[in-house]
Write an enzyme that holds these catalytic residues in place. Structure first.
Site, PDB file in Angstrom:
ATOM      1  N   GLU A  45     -97.759  74.039  31.194  1.00  0.00           N
ATOM      2  CA  GLU A  45     -97.283  74.479  32.510  1.00  0.00           C
ATOM      3  C   GLU A  45     -95.847  74.985  32.371  1.00  0.00           C
ATOM      4  OE1 GLU A  45     -96.748  71.374  35.430  1.00  0.00           O
ATOM      5  OE2 GLU A  45     -96.944  72.774  37.099  1.00  0.00           O
TER       6      GLU A  45
ATOM      7  N   LYS B 269    -101.921  77.410  41.186  1.00  0.00           N
ATOM      8  CA  LYS B 269    -101.985  75.955  41.421  1.00  0.00           C
ATOM      9  C   LYS B 269    -102.390  75.681  42.877  1.00  0.00           C
ATOM     10  CE  LYS B 269     -99.022  71.937  40.423  1.00  0.00           C
ATOM     11  NZ  LYS B 269     -97.715  71.603  39.848  1.00  0.00           N
TER      12      LYS B 269
ATOM     13  N   CYS C  31    -101.710  70.867  36.346  1.00  0.00           N
ATOM     14  CA  CYS C  31    -100.984  69.606  36.510  1.00  0.00           C
ATOM     15  C   CYS C  31    -101.464  68.732  37.683  1.00  0.00           C
ATOM     16  CB  CYS C  31     -99.487  69.902  36.598  1.00  0.00           C
ATOM     17  SG  CYS C  31     -98.498  68.468  36.106  1.00  0.00           S
TER      18      CYS C  31
HETATM   19  O1  LIG Z   1     -98.945  64.261  39.428  1.00  0.00           O
HETATM   20  C1  LIG Z   1     -97.961  63.971  38.810  1.00  0.00           C
HETATM   21  O2  LIG Z   1     -97.569  62.823  38.709  1.00  0.00           O
HETATM   22  C2  LIG Z   1     -97.129  65.022  38.167  1.00  0.00           C
HETATM   23  C3  LIG Z   1     -97.517  66.377  38.625  1.00  0.00           C
HETATM   24  C4  LIG Z   1     -96.624  67.414  38.121  1.00  0.00           C
HETATM   25  O3  LIG Z   1     -95.718  67.190  37.398  1.00  0.00           O
HETATM   26  C5  LIG Z   1     -96.892  68.808  38.514  1.00  0.00           C
HETATM   27  O4  LIG Z   1     -97.783  69.056  39.317  1.00  0.00           O
HETATM   28  O5  LIG Z   1     -96.206  69.688  38.029  1.00  0.00           O
END
Ligand SMILES: O=C(O)CCC(=O)C(=O)O
Length: 786
Positions: free
Chosen positions: A54, A124, A165
């Site tokens: 990411e 996303k 993510c």
């Molecule tokens: O869900 C999480 O704890 C981290 C998510 C995250 O870092 C993101 O979505 O970029």
């Protein structure tokens, strides 16, 4: 061939997946160069599919996104496309901050094939907005917008579902991906030092075990000096839930083998797919859900509903085991067919057969005497033109995305999958469901529920995405005509008011206004139907047909008006003879009946498989013939009117030329389109021409009858209040009889009696609303008193 499903490459049970846990810095150029170098290294290690983390081209943080954001396609995606091509790998480009054309920012993952083509971009879906007091607070939604679509792409190995993510926390997304046939889910991510140790691996293993799929996560390498410190630990988990490959937090390439047989093995040992209680709970892709949605999906009806590029229906046949269900014209680098099928396991294996528009394909089977097997035999299994809807592991079943579900004790196949098509020219594909292996002595027919979504190109291409290529541009065409018609309506209303004030608002002008209003209303309905179709993918047939009925009514009224004016009605005569009225009534009743037949024929007998245009039908030909008969009548009437009222030729000459062209333009273009035009350009061409001809017909009338002094063609010179006086009801039936206005009725020579407002100095009418009425043109002998 330009239009191949993406997965025609050699099928393979195993492939190598490489996760690039790269160190990300503040220089975009350096980050891109580093990514390219690591893709090369991964390819050198035998990777077929390579994944970046990411936010690999920018530091992760809301303050960085606006500064690093760029368009897609843009410099970063160009670099990645080249890297995929140079190294001959599938490349999932982690994510980059994307700036869309409307200025919004997204966290987006571009995906590339080994030829460098960008096949999808996942934005996303779930923004990372959390607050763990004293530990971490993050608010992606401060600057980013969420994506709105699931992303699945095809490889020769399997379908792959992508999330970014935080998306991994949403179990429903992973379930839908699995149900749609994905066997690997990939999440580029950047968990942090709080949630990383607590949840990163657990979530990944959960998604893998729940759905019996491989799951891969890819993080940037940890940088303790960064404002956001990533957890690292890029990992591949198997469908059993064990770790295939992983690492710590430093920069590293993690390579693991993905084995499709392992997926099947786990699924057969623990068959949760077929044990699911879909009668108690269900996860639904709302974009796939119409009003009845999946709730009705296991009910089978005789009726077939075919509507738009979302196409849904139930088919149950007694004897036929080969049923055509839909056609679609592809023209894009990324056409796709997403399907859902459900049918009882007791019906054996039903197959999707995909034909395209070559002589040896569709034309050789549709409406032929061939049996099911002969029709199936023209298809190439290597080209994935056959999809067997069952759970076995053969080449044609493996990617069908089928599972077995049990409802009320009955076992059903429930299949969801995607096929992609690339096409450099418009090409029709025809979708059939068949069951050709059925023993001949035990024909049971077919029974299935289906839901298809057929699209062209990227989802943000509003003017193309939901439309079949033969329908491209119809919506913008209609919108352009709508604007022109609104302007024309406004001008016509102004003219009508002027004429009314002058008592020159005759029945023929009223017919014109009625025709114009109907055409405009029809056009509004057509724009609504095509616009909503482009937005939602469901064709709004009732709205579209109502629009066309309005325009048909407009055409009939306009033809009536043109014939009446050719007869001199409201120009040289005040009333029609009774014989004329009878003839007109018969003719126009016939016209209406034929139009009704056309719409009924279209509703009941239209054969999608033959790609006909609705004019290619007996009522269609009847309408063309009626239009030409109307033109002959128009000529005949015009001849006699001019013979007896030559002074009116300034109006009738342009009237004759313009409306002769108007009568002929439609039929000529329709016939030319039917016999000399590729089938995929017909609908849009005929639509454009029909709207243009309609526009010209109304526009020329408006020009010829505009109440301005400069208008030498102005036809009306008798007031509406005088028509009754000038028409002698006792007189009947001849064109030259006294049912015509006496010539002085529109002559300057009787100003006092007939046109009292005429200026005695110059023979013009005083201006009204800024318009000056035309000068009276005919100097005829003095009038006898009326
Ligand atoms: O869900 C999480 O704890 C981290 C998510 C995250 O870092 C993101 O979505 O970029």
């Amino acid at each position: 061939m330009h239009f191949v499903p993406a997965n025609i490459l050699v099928d393979s049970e195993e492939f190598n997946l490489a996760l690039l846990q790269m160190a990300v810095g503040t220089s975009k150029v350096d980050n891109l160069a580093r990514a390219v170098g690591m893709v090369k290294q991964a390819a050198g290690k035998g990777a077929n599919l390579v994944v970046l983390p990411e936010c690999f081209n920018s530091p992760y943080g809301t303050s960085y996104f606006p500064e690093y954001a760029e368009t897609i396609p843009g410099p970063s995606t160009q670099t990645l496309s080249q890297a995929a091509k140079d190294n001959n790998v599938f490349l999932i480009g982690g994510s980059i901050p994307e700036k869309s054309s409307d200025g919004r920012l997204y966290n987006s993952c571009p995906i590339f094939r080994p030829d460098g083509t960008m096949v999808a971009v996942h934005r996303k879906i779930h923004l990372f907005d959390i607050n763990v007091p004293g530990k971490i607070k993050f608010q992606e939604s401060e600057v980013l917008s969420p994506g709105n679509t699931l992303t699945i792409f095809d490889t020769p190995f399997c379908h792959i579902g992508v999330g970014i993510c935080y998306d991994i926390r949403f179990a429903e997304l992973a379930q839908l991906y699995a149900r749609k046939g994905c066997k690997l889910l990939v999440y580029p991510g950047a968990f942090n030092m709080t949630t990383g140790p607590a949840h990163w691996e657990a979530l990944q293993r959960g998604r893998a075990i729940d759905n019996q799929v491989y799951v891969a996560t890819v993080s940037p390498a940890r940088d303790d000096s960064a404002s956001y410190v990533a957890w690292g630990h890029s990992t591949i988990v198997s469908p059993w839930g064990d770790i295939v490959a992983t690492t710590q937090h430093g920069e590293e390439i993690v390579v693991g083998e993905i084995d499709m047989d392992r997926v099947e093995e786990v699924r057969s040992m623990i068959p949760i797919c077929s044990q699911r209680r879909q009668d108690l709970y269900k996860v639904i892709d709302v974009h796939e859900c119409s009003e009845n949605g999946m709730e009705d999906s296991l009910n089978f009806y005789q009726a077939t509903i075919t509507s738009g590029r979302w196409i849904e229906g139930n088919i149950e046949t007694q004897t036929s085991n080969w049923e055509f269900i839909a056609r679609f014209c592809f023209l894009s680098k990324l056409g796709s067919l997403s399907y859902t099928f459900e049918y009882p396991v007791s019906y054996g294996t039903q197959e999707i057969l995909l034909y395209f528009d070559e002589p040896g394909q569709w034309e050789s089977v549709y409406r032929s005497n061939k049996n099911c097997s002969a029709r199936r035999s023209v298809l190439s299994l290597e080209n994935n033109q056959v999809i067997a809807l069952n759970t076995s592991n053969t080449a044609i079943s493996r990617f069908s995305g089928c599972t077995v579900a049990t409802t009320n004790g009955q076992a059903f196949y429930s299949c969801s999958g995607i096929r992609t098509f690339r096409s450099m020219r418009e090409r029709w594909w025809y979708i059939v469901v068949a069951r050709c292996d059925e023993p001949l002595d035990k024909v049971q027919g077919l029974k299935f529920y289906y839901k298809l979504h057929l699209t062209n190109g990227e989802e943000n291409e509003f003017l193309q995405y939901e439309y079949s290529a033969d329908e491209f541009y119809i919506f913008p065409e209609d919108m352009a005509y709508l604007v022109a018609y609104i302007i024309m309506m406004a001008l016509s209303i102004v003219c009508a008011v002027i004429l009314r004030n002058r008592q020159l608002f005759h029945s023929s002008y009223k017919l014109y206004m009625a025709s114009l209003s109907l055409w405009l209303s029809g056009l509004i309905l057509l724009c609504i139907a095509w616009g909503r179709y482009g937005q939602y993918g469901w064709q709004e047939k009732p709205t579209e047909v109502t629009g066309r009925i309005f325009q048909a009514a407009s055409t009939i009224i306009f033809i009536l008006m043109v014939i009446l004016m050719a007869k001199g009605y409201t120009i040289t005569r005040g009333r029609l003879t009774s014989i004329s009225l009878i003839r007109l009534s018969i003719f126009f009743s016939l016209f209406i009946i034929i139009y009704c037949f056309l719409f009924i024929w279209e509703g009941l007998f239209f054969d999608e498989g033959l790609v006909l245009y609705y004019y290619e039908s007996p009522p269609g030909y009847g309408l063309i013939a009626m239009r030409l008969v109307a033109w002959l009548w128009f000529l005949y009437a015009l001849f006699f009117t001019l013979k007896h009222h030559p002074s009116k030729r300034t109006f009738y000459l342009p009237f004759f030329i313009i409306y002769t062209l108007w009568f002929w333009a439609g039929p000529v273009v329709i016939l030319a389109a039917m016999f000399g035009m590729p089938k995929w350009s017909r609908e849009k061409t005929i639509n454009a021409v029909e709207q243009f001809v309609g526009l010209c017909g109304h526009l020329f009338f408006l020009i010829l009858t505009r109440p301005q002094a400069a208008n030498k063609n102005f036809p009306y010179h008798v007031k509406t209040s005088q028509i009754g006086i000038l028409s002698d009801p006792a007189d009947n039936d001849t064109i030259t009889g006294s049912s015509t206005f006496r010539s002085e009725a529109y002559a300057t020579s009787s100003p006092d009696m007939l046109l009292p407002q005429i200026s005695r100095e110059n023979g013009t009418l005083p201006p009204v609303l800024g318009f000056a009425l035309p000068p009276i043109q005919h100097a005829l002998p003095s009038a006898p008193p009326i």
